[in-house]
Design a protein around this motif. Structure first.
Motif, PDB file in Angstrom:
ATOM      1  N   CYS A 108       0.993  -1.029  -0.125  1.00 27.86           N
ATOM      2  CA  CYS A 108       0.015   0.127   0.161  1.00 27.86           C
ATOM      3  C   CYS A 108       0.898   1.155   0.245  1.00 27.86           C
ATOM      4  O   CYS A 108       2.632   1.438   0.363  1.00 27.86           O
ATOM      5  CB  CYS A 108      -0.683   0.292   1.209  1.00 27.86           C
ATOM      6  N   ILE A 110       0.368   3.599   2.564  1.00 33.05           N
ATOM      7  CA  ILE A 110       0.459   4.608   3.239  1.00 33.05           C
ATOM      8  C   ILE A 110       0.354   2.967   4.035  1.00 33.05           C
ATOM      9  O   ILE A 110      -0.774   1.762   3.587  1.00 33.05           O
ATOM     10  CB  ILE A 110      -0.491   4.953   4.197  1.00 33.05           C
ATOM     11  N   ARG A 111       0.204   3.450   5.373  1.00 39.82           N
ATOM     12  CA  ARG A 111       0.280   1.541   6.262  1.00 39.82           C
ATOM     13  C   ARG A 111      -1.261   2.295   7.210  1.00 39.82           C
ATOM     14  O   ARG A 111      -0.810   3.391   7.784  1.00 39.82           O
ATOM     15  CB  ARG A 111       0.913   1.105   7.487  1.00 39.82           C
ATOM     16  N   CYS A 112      -2.792   2.400   7.248  1.00 36.94           N
ATOM     17  CA  CYS A 112      -3.633   2.715   7.661  1.00 36.94           C
ATOM     18  C   CYS A 112      -3.327   1.757   9.279  1.00 36.94           C
ATOM     19  O   CYS A 112      -3.562   0.503   9.127  1.00 36.94           O
ATOM     20  CB  CYS A 112      -4.738   2.321   7.060  1.00 36.94           C
ATOM     21  N   PHE A 114      -5.959   1.078  11.039  1.00 35.04           N
ATOM     22  CA  PHE A 114      -7.671   0.890  11.340  1.00 35.04           C
ATOM     23  C   PHE A 114      -7.082  -0.016  10.328  1.00 35.04           C
ATOM     24  O   PHE A 114      -7.965  -0.998  10.234  1.00 35.04           O
ATOM     25  CB  PHE A 114      -8.414   1.728  11.395  1.00 35.04           C
ATOM     26  N   CYS A 115      -6.370  -0.489   9.040  1.00 32.65           N
ATOM     27  CA  CYS A 115      -6.891  -1.814   8.256  1.00 32.65           C
ATOM     28  C   CYS A 115      -7.387  -2.802   8.941  1.00 32.65           C
ATOM     29  O   CYS A 115      -6.458  -3.765   9.805  1.00 32.65           O
ATOM     30  CB  CYS A 115      -5.181  -1.866   7.555  1.00 32.65           C
ATOM     31  N   GLY A 150      -3.847  -5.062  -0.020  1.00 32.54           N
ATOM     32  CA  GLY A 150      -3.697  -4.206  -0.814  1.00 32.54           C
ATOM     33  C   GLY A 150      -4.065  -3.329  -1.407  1.00 32.54           C
ATOM     34  O   GLY A 150      -4.739  -2.767  -1.514  1.00 32.54           O
ATOM     35  N   ARG A 181      -6.707   3.189  -2.081  1.00 28.18           N
ATOM     36  CA  ARG A 181      -6.686   4.117  -1.531  1.00 28.18           C
ATOM     37  C   ARG A 181      -4.747   5.749  -2.141  1.00 28.18           C
ATOM     38  O   ARG A 181      -5.083   6.940  -1.780  1.00 28.18           O
ATOM     39  CB  ARG A 181      -5.775   4.496  -0.084  1.00 28.18           C
ATOM     40  N   HIS A 211     -11.119   5.198  -1.500  1.00 23.20           N
ATOM     41  CA  HIS A 211     -11.447   5.224   0.244  1.00 23.20           C
ATOM     42  C   HIS A 211     -10.594   6.255   0.881  1.00 23.20           C
ATOM     43  O   HIS A 211      -8.522   6.497   0.822  1.00 23.20           O
ATOM     44  CB  HIS A 211     -10.424   4.376   0.131  1.00 23.20           C
TER      45      HIS A 211
HETATM   46  S1  SF4 Z   1      -7.034  -0.041   4.558  1.00 22.50           S
HETATM   47 FE1  SF4 Z   1      -6.130   0.126   2.858  1.00 22.50          FE
HETATM   48  S2  SF4 Z   1      -4.925   1.813   1.927  1.00 22.50           S
HETATM   49 FE2  SF4 Z   1      -5.014   1.571   4.184  1.00 22.50          FE
HETATM   50  S3  SF4 Z   1      -3.430  -0.058   5.106  1.00 22.50           S
HETATM   51 FE3  SF4 Z   1      -5.286  -0.964   4.914  1.00 22.50          FE
HETATM   52  S4  SF4 Z   1      -5.601  -2.162   2.514  1.00 22.50           S
HETATM   53 FE4  SF4 Z   1      -3.838  -0.672   2.211  1.00 22.50          FE
END
Ligand code: SF4
Ligand SMILES: *Cc1c(COP(=O)(O)O)cnc(C)c1O
Length: 321
Positions: A108, A110-112, A114-115, A150, A181, A211
């Motif tokens: 990705c 970034i790493r969110c 809350f993913c 991803g 995203r 997203h």
């Molecule tokens: S929410 Fe989407 S963009 Fe963010 S880390 Fe998870 S898969 Fe990746």
């Protein structure tokens, strides 16, 4: 900071870059986790959005690891949405009739924090295009293919083209959907794919579901990408996750819908948080969520009100809340 730096993998570099202009709220600064299990990653673009944001904390909370993530909370688990039982082969998940989701890459922009796939055991998928193609040969009832991850736009141009050509070779697939995203975290990488994406509208019904969680994530660069896709015939939708301390406020959600629409994107889903381990501190309870949506409904045209849903493992569609 050199111009060539596109991502931060070290929290300290990232915080240095943000600089003193940003007074970290006490609770967040005190709770910072310097060695998170789910590694830190933030693009320079997203850091710049934080710097320019009206609500920097709303963006910062989405990327900065805090020790609360290490808490074990009842009801939170590694595979909250039942991805693993729904896996059809290494990189395909099918839960719903007629639609199949391709886990096209593990990476990705970034790493969110809350993913929901933060604990997903991504396979390093080789010959993904070949696998998807063989699977589609056997499943001619699938008419919509969703590229997810991803983030599918993280694929290099060659891999991305191979995957799409493999799908396009199946006349049974009439709709191509991309969940991404990237337009708000790495617009540079999104734009690499623009020309190919523009051509696809002649082959498929094309849907891009972005997203975006907060109006401060949208800027001129996301607008450029969205507007060009829209003019080439894509349908643009957005999904957000309802997150405590990020967008759990009617004014923010209203502004988000209006700003998305100004960039040619319609709100689609507002997701109640999936209960992945490590995300409990982002939870907004169902009653507050319903009240928020009821409030924005009185402020916005119906087409700008997202559907409040949750994903329940084993159900045949998303479930309205
Ligand atoms: S929410 Fe989407 S963009 Fe963010 S880390 Fe998870 S898969 Fe990746
Ligand atoms: C959410 C999801 C979809 C898409 O559902 P829609 O309601 O059509 O947006 C498709 N497949 C999987 C596995 C999903 O999790």
């Amino acid at each position: 900071m050199e111009n060539s730096v596109k991502v931060f993998t070290q929290i300290t570099d990232f915080l240095d870059y943000l600089g003193d202009g940003l007074a970290l709220e006490k609770d967040l600064a005190a709770g910072l986790d310097g060695h998170p299990k789910f590694p830190f990653l933030c693009s320079k673009h997203y850091a710049d959005l934080i710097k320019k944001a009206e609500c920097p904390m709303a963006l910062l909370r989405q990327v900065l690891p805090i020790t609360e993530e290490n808490k074990c909370v009842a009801g939170f688990m590694d595979d909250p949405v039942g991805d693993l039982p729904a896996g059809k082969c290494e990189n395909i998940i099918q839960k719903y009739d007629g639609r199949a989701l391709v886990v096209s890459t593990a990476t990705c922009g970034i790493r969110c924090r809350f993913c929901f796939r933060r604990n997903y055991p991504f396979q390093n998928i080789k010959e993904a295009a070949q696998q998807v193609s063989s699977w589609l040969d056997e499943h001619t009832d699938v008419w919509e293919v969703i590229l997810s991850g991803g983030d599918p736009l993280m694929l290099g141009p060659g891999e991305f083209r191979d995957l799409i050509e493999a799908i396009a070779a199946h006349p049974s697939v009439t709709t191509l959907r991309i969940h991404t995203r990237l337009p708000v975290v790495r617009p540079d990488l999104s734009l690499r794919h623009l020309e190919l994406l523009q051509h696809l509208a002649g082959r498929f019904n094309c849907v891009l579901v972005s997203h975006v969680n907060h109006p401060d994530e949208l800027d001129q660069e996301s607008a450029t990408f969205f507007v060009q896709l829209r003019f080439s015939g894509w349908t643009l939708l957005n999904q957000s996750v309802l997150l405590r301390g990020v967008n759990d406020c009617a004014t923010t959600l209203e502004a988000l819908s209006r700003k998305l629409f100004a960039q040619g994107v319609l709100p689609y889903y507002l997701h109640q948080l999936d209960h992945a381990n490590g995300v409990a501190h982002f939870e907004v309870d169902d009653n507050s969520a319903r009240e928020l949506v009821a409030k924005i409904r009185t402020k916005l045209p119906g087409y700008l009100v997202p559907k409040l849903v949750r994903e329940i493992a084993g159900e045949k569609s998303k479930t309205p809340v």
